[in-house]
Design an enzyme around this catalytic site. Structure first.
Site, PDB file in Angstrom:
ATOM      1  N   ASP A   1      48.617  38.445  57.582  1.00 22.81           N
ATOM      2  CA  ASP A   1      49.103  37.145  58.053  1.00 22.81           C
ATOM      3  C   ASP A   1      49.996  36.490  57.009  1.00 22.81           C
ATOM      4  O   ASP A   1      51.078  35.999  57.315  1.00 22.81           O
ATOM      5  CB  ASP A   1      47.929  36.208  58.369  1.00 22.81           C
ATOM      6  CG  ASP A   1      47.258  36.554  59.690  1.00 22.81           C
ATOM      7  OD1 ASP A   1      47.838  37.340  60.458  1.00 22.81           O
ATOM      8  OD2 ASP A   1      46.154  36.049  59.956  1.00 22.81           O
TER       9      ASP A   1
ATOM     10  N   HIS B   1      36.770  39.505  61.708  1.00 28.56           N
ATOM     11  CA  HIS B   1      37.223  40.798  62.226  1.00 28.56           C
ATOM     12  C   HIS B   1      36.188  41.856  61.890  1.00 28.56           C
ATOM     13  O   HIS B   1      36.476  43.039  61.908  1.00 28.56           O
ATOM     14  CB  HIS B   1      38.555  41.224  61.599  1.00 28.56           C
ATOM     15  CG  HIS B   1      39.559  40.143  61.522  1.00 28.56           C
ATOM     16  ND1 HIS B   1      39.699  39.339  60.426  1.00 28.56           N
ATOM     17  CD2 HIS B   1      40.456  39.711  62.420  1.00 28.56           C
ATOM     18  CE1 HIS B   1      40.667  38.461  60.657  1.00 28.56           C
ATOM     19  NE2 HIS B   1      41.138  38.666  61.848  1.00 28.56           N
TER      20      HIS B   1
ATOM     21  N   GLY C   1      46.305  37.356  64.450  1.00 30.88           N
ATOM     22  CA  GLY C   1      45.890  38.363  65.411  1.00 30.88           C
ATOM     23  C   GLY C   1      45.219  37.713  66.601  1.00 30.88           C
ATOM     24  O   GLY C   1      44.661  36.626  66.497  1.00 30.88           O
ATOM     25  N   SER C   2      45.254  38.384  67.756  1.00 27.63           N
ATOM     26  CA  SER C   2      44.535  37.887  68.921  1.00 27.63           C
ATOM     27  C   SER C   2      43.064  38.271  68.816  1.00 27.63           C
ATOM     28  O   SER C   2      42.667  38.999  67.901  1.00 27.63           O
ATOM     29  CB  SER C   2      45.156  38.455  70.192  1.00 27.63           C
ATOM     30  OG  SER C   2      46.457  37.946  70.351  1.00 27.63           O
ATOM     31  N   GLY C   3      42.268  37.786  69.745  1.00 25.35           N
ATOM     32  CA  GLY C   3      40.841  38.086  69.732  1.00 25.35           C
ATOM     33  C   GLY C   3      40.011  36.943  69.179  1.00 25.35           C
ATOM     34  O   GLY C   3      38.783  37.037  69.112  1.00 25.35           O
ATOM     35  N   HIS C   4      40.682  35.852  68.780  1.00 23.55           N
ATOM     36  CA  HIS C   4      39.967  34.694  68.242  1.00 23.55           C
ATOM     37  C   HIS C   4      40.026  33.514  69.200  1.00 23.55           C
ATOM     38  O   HIS C   4      39.798  32.373  68.807  1.00 23.55           O
ATOM     39  CB  HIS C   4      40.568  34.274  66.904  1.00 23.55           C
ATOM     40  CG  HIS C   4      40.629  35.369  65.902  1.00 23.55           C
ATOM     41  ND1 HIS C   4      39.505  36.061  65.505  1.00 23.55           N
ATOM     42  CD2 HIS C   4      41.666  35.926  65.233  1.00 23.55           C
ATOM     43  CE1 HIS C   4      39.860  36.993  64.619  1.00 23.55           C
ATOM     44  NE2 HIS C   4      41.166  36.938  64.449  1.00 23.55           N
TER      45      HIS C   4
ATOM     46  N   LYS D   1      46.065  31.696  58.065  1.00 24.22           N
ATOM     47  CA  LYS D   1      44.740  32.090  57.589  1.00 24.22           C
ATOM     48  C   LYS D   1      44.920  33.148  56.497  1.00 24.22           C
ATOM     49  O   LYS D   1      45.777  34.020  56.609  1.00 24.22           O
ATOM     50  CB  LYS D   1      43.895  32.653  58.739  1.00 24.22           C
ATOM     51  CG  LYS D   1      43.636  31.617  59.830  1.00 24.22           C
ATOM     52  CD  LYS D   1      42.528  32.006  60.789  1.00 24.22           C
ATOM     53  CE  LYS D   1      42.809  33.256  61.611  1.00 24.22           C
ATOM     54  NZ  LYS D   1      44.071  33.219  62.375  1.00 24.22           N
TER      55      LYS D   1
END
Ligand SMILES: Nc1ncnc2c1ncn2[C@@H]1O[C@H](COP(=O)(O)OP(=O)(O)O)[C@@H](O)[C@H]1O
Ligand SMILES: Nc1ncnc2c1ncn2[C@@H]1O[C@H](COP(=O)(O)OP(=O)(O)O)[C@@H](O)[C@H]1O
Ligand SMILES: [Mg+2]
Ligand SMILES: [Mg+2]
Ligand SMILES: [Mg+2]
Ligand SMILES: [Mg+2]
Lengths: 329, 204, 329, 204
Positions: A110, A219, A54-57, A105
């Site tokens: 994922d 998250h 996911g994005s945001g990391h 991860k």
């Protein structure tokens, strides 16, 4: 929600575009995908290395694409796994005939999406291997649970598996060192404030003005304990002890003090001072330290501590050159 | 009762209808013990899947299921995307080549789907996931055959029973005991899949 | 106040300690000062380059100490200039007999304290020159005002004067290129949230939930306008236009999209996309882009845009190698 | 009226007393149009300066001023540190070697201090800074000589007059017109310096 964005639904696409526009000499997008790759893929004779999630990391994972680390990063929506078709395109793009290695991860989404992509790629005749990173000691681990989450320790997997692949090692060897890192890396995080997913516009959880949460996920998954915010020294103790209780560390270790997004570097360095003090009191020698934002959670305030037990092989792979946006040495 | 490609498309249409109607509800189930996107994920995926299969002209139900599978896999995302995707893919493989599926052929397809979900998710019953709807429903169909009202009741009961379970797989597992008291989101969306099937079979 | 600190009054000392503990192979402290230096100072035959200012802008300035950039950084308390005695010690430590160059951001306190240090050093026979960086177009500039503030553009001065000094250029030449950067660099910032100085524990200003402030300073000094928060595109327009109204840019420019602390990288890249679009529409060619946290303001959310007009000399100095914690290429 | 080293130390003592008493007030003046640290800066600096000079045994006032200057410079920080530091340093240089300062010698010292402040700060009168206290007070002393009550009144009037000025130097300048209506913090601390002088000279 106070964010510098246009349409929240276009945030990931806009980000990827802005990223390759910033570093056109180093990065490229794979057309009509959310894949960011090195300029010269596939690299002849090299195992292709892919990570994503996911994005945001950010800077994970596109920030680690480059010589000595990843060949490609696959971005999902914020905090959402990319789909198998995207991962498959990345696999096809980076395979030079020497096979492709996936760093995943450990989150249900994922794992399942990357595994499906691997199956699809294998069906097309591409050799694919993978490692599942699960460094977060906050979560109980057993075959009856979802297992531990993968957090900042993942960056060490990118670095070390990346160095091995860059040497021209074959797929099984890349897998071996990646698994060695996973066996030797442990992390523990804590948060002071929540973050806001652009599409939702609301904080993912609530913390009181004097509360912190120990063991939180990247998250906002719940941690071990919610308690009164402590000093840097108390936080350092708490994170270090949780990690050392889970696994013995001795001799040389690498340390990562990772900021989750909103925490100023000043605080990360203060925490580092305290962590180093505790480790030195325990006779653990710090071979190398990384302080900064490596695996973030949007604008969450907080940090994580990662320890990696080193041996001679891991040391030399950790020391190898890397040339990416977010990790260069 | 036999299933051809047209009925398969109707099943997807009805499922989509229910998912869209209950999008907010599904998301609300995913909020306290997940990341609050299940309704969004499912509504995006089934909307696209329906568009895809409505436009096509399919010789067999397996062809419908395959396009549904591929669309769900690439559009739903998260955990439920590969799970529902795998389910329809396995159903497609298990029923391949047959223009019309009789009861036993279709149930074989559903068994394959269930196995696919369990394999993909490495989950078994009692872990508070969609498996807790799929497994009892498939078993009930094996025992009782297609009986719309019974099917509906079985699916609904299974969904409600997830409320008292403690999650050990998926995001909800991080909430441990706190996951008790909430219906699992994927169990609810699976209920809509079977409710749609019951309606289509019941001729509604 | 949610911060990972121990005693707020020791925050700067703790940070400096944690910093050199993290990178002992690269950095050292000058005993009993707040000076962080390269390991091998003074560098024989090289002009010594020093910058500094209040803390809270990390990675500025210690993050820019290293080959190709600074020889030393002097840290004051949070948002407070270091005192002349500290700067003097840094000057003495880095002078190899070729003189010392000071990069000063234009704030009354910084200017006066650094100038006093320069006078004291000159009294001790050390040649000292300086440049005062004033890139912030938000503030009116005239000899009757305090003048423009120095913000993120300062990093380009470090980079380019640092590259020149590393070449072995003499003091007057280092000064010449530094002044050339100052003449050619402009910045404009905006904030979404305030920050909290550890010693005060309170936000430095207030912004409503849907407000942003355009032109704000890196210590929360008031900006030009407080208004409803806009999209990334609107913000890009506003910042770019303010800069282009102040000075013409043409041909090749360098761009810096700088995060103020709490703003996620995702948003910086989104802004970058929009800025690049605007520049390209205006026929301005982006030679190089830097996106990240270069000059922060603790945990303030917001960003700044910096444009640097390049010529052949500045391009080659910008391209030169640099090896520091926060800037490496 | 003559000033020797002992009286010079007393002046610093009295100044420190006033600064400590009004620390919060000074900081409150710096808050709306500055960064809210002026009281902290001054109290830290004068406390240390006093400790330093009380421990010493000085032959001349110039020696006292020099130690005060160096302490203020290294302990006050911000803008006011180099400004007050420069003031005392210039006073020290201008009065160097004289065991006792008569009125004219001391006023020469204050003139040098004022020049030092203006040079260091590149400010002139009317810019809403400490210059707006120092310049009128020094001029008043040149015209009227040491008259404690007159000195006090002049300093107080000058301080209050900064309220109506618009800042064009220092941090307050960023607030432009909004700086009107607030007394300048450095003007207030300068007032305490002169108020202390008046008391010491008046024999209080
Ligand atoms: N390992 C698993 N096996 C079976 N089903 C699972 C598993 N993990 C999650 N699920 C199902 O997926 C649902 C969540 O889907 P969704 O919210 O769309 O994905 P995500 O959790 O990635 O946000 C859960 O409610 C559960 O029914
Ligand atoms: N350029 C200047 N010339 C003269 N005095 C100045 C100048 N700049 C600031 N000052 C004085 O310094 C005072 C502020 O001191 P202080 O708050 O201690 O420093 P800072 O502004 O760095 O926080 C102002 O109130 C003003 O009187
Ligand atoms: Mg979900
Ligand atoms: Mg999700
Ligand atoms: Mg102040
Ligand atoms: Mg100050």
């Amino acid at each position: 929600m106070k964010k510098i964005i246009n349409d929240p639904n276009e945030a990931v696409q806009d980000m990827l575009e802005g990223l390759v526009m910033a570093y056109p000499q180093k990065l490229q997008r794979l057309a009509e995908t959310t894949v960011v790759m090195r300029k010269n893929v596939p690299v002849t004779g090299k195992v292709g290395l892919i990570s994503g999630g996911g994005s945001g990391h950010e800077p994970a994972h596109a920030g680690y694409v480059g010589k000595g680390m990843l060949d490609a990063a696959v971005a999902g929506e914020v905090f959402t796994s990319p789909t198998p078709d995207q991962v498959l395109e990345a696999i096809k793009a980076v395979d030079s005939g020497n096979g492709v290695f996936l760093v995943i991860k450990n989150y249900t989404g994922d794992v399942m999406n990357f595994e499906m992509a691997a199956e699809l790629a294998e069906a097309e005749g591409i050799q694919v291997e993978k490692v599942i990173v699960n460094d977060d000691v906050a979560v109980e681990d057993s075959s009856f649970t979802t297992g531990r989450r993968g957090i900042a320790g993942t960056v060490f997997v990118h670095k070390i598996a990346g160095a091995k692949a860059e040497e021209g090692a074959e797929l099984s060897e890349v897998k071996r060192v990646a698994e060695k890192v996973v066996a030797n890396v442990r992390s523990m995080g804590m948060a002071l404030t929540p973050c806001i997913v652009p599409a939702s516009g609301k904080p993912s959880f609530q913390l009181d003005e004097n509360e912190m949460e120990i063991g939180i996920g990247i998250h906002g998954e719940p941690g071990i304990e919610r308690k009164r915010i402590g000093t840097a020294m108390e936080i350092a103790h708490e994170l270090t002890e949780k990690i050392l209780k889970d696994r013995e560390f001795s001799g040389d270790v690498a340390v990562m003090i990772n900021g989750l997004g909103a925490t100023p570097e000043m605080e990360l360095y203060i925490l580092n001072k305290n962590v180093q003090k505790i480790l030195s009191e325990k006779g653990i020698h710090v071979y190398k330290t990384y302080v900064g934002e490596y695996m973030t959670s949007l604008e969450m305030a907080g940090c994580s501590l990662t320890l990696l037990q080193l041996d001679e092989e891991l040391k030399s792979l950790l020391d190898a050159a890397a040339d990416t946006i977010a990790f260069r040495q | 009762m036999e299933i051809n490609a047209t009925l398969a498309v109707q099943w997807i249409e009805k499922t989509n209808e229910k998912i869209q109607e209950n999008k907010e509800y599904l998301t609300s189930l995913d909020r306290p013990i997940g990341d609050g996107d299940h309704g969004l994920n499912m509504s995006r995926g089934f909307k696209e899947a329906l568009e895809k299969v409505k436009a096509g002209n399919y010789p067999t139900p397996a062809d419908v299921f395959k396009d549904v599978a591929m669309t769900l896999v690439s559009k739903v995302g998260g955990a439920s995307g590969p799970l529902f995707g795998t389910a329809f893919l396995k159903m497609s493989v298990a029923t391949a080549g047959q223009q019309v599926l009789n009861e036993s052929a279709f149930v074989k397809g559903l068994e394959a789907a269930l196995d696919g979900i369990k394999q993909r998710g490495k989950a078994t019953t009692g872990e508070k996931t969609m498996v807790d709807v799929w497994e009892p429903v498939v078993e009930w169909l094996q025992d009782n055959g297609f009986e719309p009202e019974g099917l509906l009741a079985e699916a609904e009961g299974a969904m409600n029973a997830t409320k008292n379970l403690t999650a050990t797989k998926g995001r909800a597992a991080y909430f441990k005991e706190k996951s008790v008291g909430h219906i699992d989101a994927g169990a609810a969306s699976s209920y809509y899949v079977f409710a749609a099937l019951a309606e289509v079979l019941g001729g509604k």
